[in-house]
Design a protein around this motif. Structure first.
Motif, PDB file in Angstrom:
ATOM      1  N   ILE A 132       0.888  -1.167   0.000  1.00 40.33           N
ATOM      2  CA  ILE A 132       0.000   0.000   0.000  1.00 40.33           C
ATOM      3  C   ILE A 132       0.929   1.220   0.000  1.00 40.33           C
ATOM      4  N   ALA A 133       0.965   1.935  -1.128  1.00 44.97           N
ATOM      5  CA  ALA A 133       1.912   3.046  -1.302  1.00 44.97           C
ATOM      6  C   ALA A 133       1.494   4.301  -0.544  1.00 44.97           C
ATOM      7  N   ASN A 134       0.218   4.460  -0.302  1.00 41.91           N
ATOM      8  CA  ASN A 134      -0.260   5.648   0.430  1.00 41.91           C
ATOM      9  C   ASN A 134      -0.868   5.216   1.757  1.00 41.91           C
ATOM     10  N   GLY A 135      -0.050   4.646   2.599  1.00 46.51           N
ATOM     11  CA  GLY A 135      -0.480   4.126   3.895  1.00 46.51           C
ATOM     12  C   GLY A 135      -1.102   5.150   4.817  1.00 46.51           C
ATOM     13  N   ASP A 136      -0.909   6.428   4.534  1.00 43.55           N
ATOM     14  CA  ASP A 136      -1.473   7.478   5.382  1.00 43.55           C
ATOM     15  C   ASP A 136      -3.001   7.473   5.379  1.00 43.55           C
ATOM     16  N   ILE A 137      -3.641   6.837   4.403  1.00 43.08           N
ATOM     17  CA  ILE A 137      -5.106   6.790   4.357  1.00 43.08           C
ATOM     18  C   ILE A 137      -5.662   5.531   5.042  1.00 43.08           C
ATOM     19  N   VAL A 138      -4.750   4.673   5.530  1.00 46.68           N
ATOM     20  CA  VAL A 138      -5.145   3.391   6.105  1.00 46.68           C
ATOM     21  C   VAL A 138      -5.224   3.472   7.629  1.00 46.68           C
ATOM     22  N   ALA A 139      -6.385   3.072   8.181  1.00 50.51           N
ATOM     23  CA  ALA A 139      -6.551   3.000   9.636  1.00 50.51           C
ATOM     24  C   ALA A 139      -6.110   1.632  10.145  1.00 50.51           C
ATOM     25  N   GLU A 140      -6.409   0.588   9.374  1.00 47.99           N
ATOM     26  CA  GLU A 140      -6.081  -0.782   9.776  1.00 47.99           C
ATOM     27  C   GLU A 140      -5.801  -1.609   8.533  1.00 47.99           C
ATOM     28  N   LEU A 141      -4.790  -2.497   8.615  1.00 48.53           N
ATOM     29  CA  LEU A 141      -4.432  -3.362   7.499  1.00 48.53           C
ATOM     30  C   LEU A 141      -4.281  -4.789   8.014  1.00 48.53           C
ATOM     31  N   LYS A 142      -4.935  -5.729   7.311  1.00 51.81           N
ATOM     32  CA  LYS A 142      -4.787  -7.149   7.613  1.00 51.81           C
ATOM     33  C   LYS A 142      -4.289  -7.838   6.351  1.00 51.81           C
ATOM     34  N   ALA A 143      -3.164  -8.552   6.461  1.00 51.58           N
ATOM     35  CA  ALA A 143      -2.609  -9.303   5.330  1.00 51.58           C
ATOM     36  C   ALA A 143      -2.874 -10.787   5.570  1.00 51.58           C
ATOM     37  N   HIS A 144      -3.203 -11.495   4.497  1.00 56.00           N
ATOM     38  CA  HIS A 144      -3.526 -12.923   4.587  1.00 56.00           C
ATOM     39  C   HIS A 144      -2.453 -13.752   3.886  1.00 56.00           C
ATOM     40  N   GLU A 145      -1.843 -14.670   4.632  1.00 61.64           N
ATOM     41  CA  GLU A 145      -0.799 -15.530   4.083  1.00 61.64           C
ATOM     42  C   GLU A 145      -1.380 -16.856   3.619  1.00 61.64           C
ATOM     43  N   GLY A 146      -0.600 -17.558   2.790  1.00 59.26           N
ATOM     44  CA  GLY A 146      -1.011 -18.877   2.312  1.00 59.26           C
ATOM     45  C   GLY A 146      -1.121 -18.897   0.799  1.00 59.26           C
ATOM     46  N   ASN A 147      -1.589 -20.011   0.259  1.00 55.49           N
ATOM     47  CA  ASN A 147      -1.741 -20.137  -1.192  1.00 55.49           C
ATOM     48  C   ASN A 147      -2.848 -19.217  -1.674  1.00 55.49           C
ATOM     49  N   VAL A 148      -2.577 -18.497  -2.771  1.00 57.01           N
ATOM     50  CA  VAL A 148      -3.528 -17.523  -3.300  1.00 57.01           C
ATOM     51  C   VAL A 148      -3.680 -17.682  -4.811  1.00 57.01           C
ATOM     52  N   THR A 149      -4.859 -17.319  -5.289  1.00 58.22           N
ATOM     53  CA  THR A 149      -5.160 -17.358  -6.714  1.00 58.22           C
ATOM     54  C   THR A 149      -5.412 -15.936  -7.187  1.00 58.22           C
ATOM     55  N   ALA A 150      -4.770 -15.558  -8.278  1.00 61.11           N
ATOM     56  CA  ALA A 150      -4.893 -14.205  -8.820  1.00 61.11           C
ATOM     57  C   ALA A 150      -6.353 -13.838  -9.060  1.00 61.11           C
ATOM     58  N   ALA A 151      -6.690 -12.633  -8.672  1.00 60.13           N
ATOM     59  CA  ALA A 151      -8.007 -12.003  -8.865  1.00 60.13           C
ATOM     60  C   ALA A 151      -9.122 -12.598  -8.021  1.00 60.13           C
ATOM     61  N   SER A 152      -8.834 -13.645  -7.210  1.00 61.29           N
ATOM     62  CA  SER A 152      -9.925 -14.188  -6.398  1.00 61.29           C
ATOM     63  C   SER A 152      -9.613 -14.250  -4.911  1.00 61.29           C
ATOM     64  N   SER A 153      -8.393 -14.598  -4.526  1.00 58.42           N
ATOM     65  CA  SER A 153      -8.057 -14.699  -3.099  1.00 58.42           C
ATOM     66  C   SER A 153      -7.751 -13.321  -2.516  1.00 58.42           C
ATOM     67  N   PRO A 154      -8.440 -12.929  -1.436  1.00 57.74           N
ATOM     68  CA  PRO A 154      -8.084 -11.646  -0.809  1.00 57.74           C
ATOM     69  C   PRO A 154      -6.742 -11.782  -0.091  1.00 57.74           C
ATOM     70  N   VAL A 155      -5.832 -10.833  -0.320  1.00 56.20           N
ATOM     71  CA  VAL A 155      -4.525 -10.859   0.353  1.00 56.20           C
ATOM     72  C   VAL A 155      -4.350  -9.713   1.331  1.00 56.20           C
ATOM     73  N   ILE A 156      -5.030  -8.600   1.065  1.00 62.91           N
ATOM     74  CA  ILE A 156      -4.951  -7.441   1.964  1.00 62.91           C
ATOM     75  C   ILE A 156      -6.358  -6.901   2.151  1.00 62.91           C
TER      76      ILE A 156
END
Length: 161
Positions: A132-156
């Motif tokens: 997230i390049a403009n983190g100043d607009i973010v109040a809270e961030l949750k990142a999700h680890e594990g196997n992911v599929t492009a365009a379908s698995s939420p990662v952030i």
């Protein structure tokens, strides 16, 4: 989450831009990313060489060597995706862009194709920071680890201020 005067804060979910394994940023062999100097997020070890739009938005800037770009969501979140580490040294060779700066894109659109084998043959890590390049607009961030599929698995998932 409620902000001032009980107004519900905006939630934004960012899908994986690349299929692979999502890992914490501290796994990235580059201090600018691993120490979150550039910003917070996640990294993906790619298993497929296709980078897709993780949300509807606009390409803010495609780097000349095509290894990285910044895109903005309709909510104003700016996402930096950097394919591999020190891949600027490859001068664009393993990267095929399908967009240019200023383009409007839809979630799932192919943005850049890249040759994983060519990056590895050059002795470079393929791990791809998603920041997230403009983190100043973010109040809270949750990142999700594990196997992911492009365009379908939420990662952030973020809550905007």
């Amino acid at each position: 989450m409620f902000g001032l005067f009980g107004k519900k804060k905006k939630q934004v979910s960012i899908a994986a831009p690349i299929t692979g394994k999502a890992v914490a940023l501290d796994q990235v062999p580059d201090a600018a990313f691993s120490q979150k100097i550039i910003g917070d997020g996640i990294a993906i070890e790619p298993t497929e060489g296709v980078f897709v739009a993780p949300f509807d938005g606009t390409i803010v800037h495609l780097i000349d060597s095509h290894h990285s770009l910044v895109m903005a969501s309709d909510e104003g979140v700016e996402l930096l995706v950097h394919i591999g580490i020190n891949t600027v040294s490859l001068q664009g060779k393993p990267f095929t862009p399908h967009v240019k700066s200023g383009d409007k894109v839809k979630k799932g659109d192919t943005l850049i194709e890249f040759d994983i084998a060519q990056i590895k043959e050059a002795g470079l890590p393929t791990i791809t920071p998603v920041i997230i390049a403009n983190g100043d607009i973010v109040a809270e961030l949750k990142a999700h680890e594990g196997n992911v599929t492009a365009a379908s698995s939420p990662v952030i998932e973020i809550t905007l201020k």
